[in-house]
Design an enzyme around this catalytic site. Structure first.
Site, PDB file in Angstrom:
ATOM      1  N   LYS A 151      -2.027   3.108  -0.096  1.00  0.00           N
ATOM      2  CA  LYS A 151      -2.989   1.739   1.716  1.00  0.00           C
ATOM      3  C   LYS A 151      -4.266   1.857   1.097  1.00  0.00           C
ATOM      4  O   LYS A 151      -5.135   0.460   1.454  1.00  0.00           O
ATOM      5  CB  LYS A 151      -2.347   2.950   3.201  1.00  0.00           C
ATOM      6  CG  LYS A 151      -2.727   2.569   4.196  1.00  0.00           C
ATOM      7  CD  LYS A 151      -2.552   2.709   5.503  1.00  0.00           C
ATOM      8  CE  LYS A 151      -3.525   4.208   5.051  1.00  0.00           C
ATOM      9  NZ  LYS A 151      -3.444   6.036   6.383  1.00  0.00           N
ATOM     10  N   ASP A 188      -0.378   0.703   8.108  1.00  0.00           N
ATOM     11  CA  ASP A 188      -0.891   2.395   8.783  1.00  0.00           C
ATOM     12  C   ASP A 188      -0.200   2.689   9.609  1.00  0.00           C
ATOM     13  O   ASP A 188       1.552   1.722   9.962  1.00  0.00           O
ATOM     14  CB  ASP A 188      -2.306   2.133   8.907  1.00  0.00           C
ATOM     15  CG  ASP A 188      -2.630   1.493  10.317  1.00  0.00           C
ATOM     16  OD1 ASP A 188      -1.479   0.759  10.284  1.00  0.00           O
ATOM     17  OD2 ASP A 188      -3.510   1.429  11.095  1.00  0.00           O
TER      18      ASP A 188
END
Length: 215
Positions: free
Chosen positions: A123, A141
């Site tokens: 991420k 997320d």
């Protein structure tokens, strides 16, 4: 889980683009290194909380060399209001050392190299690649994961599954900013507990069965 059709997906993004043609991330930074540090610090923390801590830090520290001079104890003093700050301080010092020793202090424009840094996962790497280097990546997320599943845009059981579906299903012309549009939409409109469906620009396209009727 119901999935949007290609024409619906294109209209979904067209409306998000119309509302916000040039979306930007909310983590404050002045260079790529500071962005990397901010994203590492933002894990399980709010952007607002990270910004409050990094404003004075980034006035003093602009390079990994300066971060190493500050040291782990010095860094901890700046970020102690952020959750998991001790582990994050260790990671930031660790990644700064690698950047200095292996990359001349520069942040590498390479996913594998980024993910090899302490505290940097997929991420975080996606955020840096997208914001700093303009890569058409999508960081999943909690907000993007929720929007992908709830709206029918890219249903998936894991963040990686949602990411892969988003990359496959998002029209090329929207890939550059898709990451920010989805995060901001999830953060301010398609919220976890009380989504603002009445003011949502894609409410009529969204497949969510529990739409709210009042803000």
């Amino acid at each position: 889980m119901a999935q949007l059709k290609p024409a619906q997906i294109e209209e979904f993004y067209r409306r998000l683009q119309e509302r916000d043609p040039a979306p930007k991330g909310e983590l404050e930074h002045h260079n790529v290194y500071q962005l990397l540090v901010a994203v590492v610090l933002s894990a399980q923390a709010t952007d607002a909380g990270v910004n409050k801590a990094t404003r004075p830090l980034f006035d003093k520290v602009k390079t990994p060399q300066q971060m190493l001079a500050l040291g782990e104890a010095g860094l901890t003093g700046y970020i102690k209001t952020i959750g998991l700050y001790r582990g994050k301080a260790k990671n930031v010092i660790g990644l700064s050392r690698i950047l200095v020793d292996s990359y001349g202090g520069a942040v590498p424009h390479d996913r594998e190299a980024l993910e090899a840094l302490p505290g940097v996962g997929r991420k975080t790497a996606n955020v840096v690649l997208n914001i700093a280097f303009g890569e058409p990546t999508i960081a999943v997320d909690t907000h993007v994961f929720r929007v992908g599943n709830r709206t029918g845009l890219a249903p998936g059981k894991t963040p990686l599954e949602v990411e892969r579906k988003l990359l496959k299903r998002t029209p090329p012309q929207f890939l550059r900013h898709a990451h920010h549009w989805l995060i901001l939409h999830g953060r301010y409109v398609c919220r976890a507990r009380t989504p603002s469906c009445p003011v949502c620009v894609v409410a009529d396209i969204c497949t969510f069965k529990g739409k709210t009727v009042s803000v």
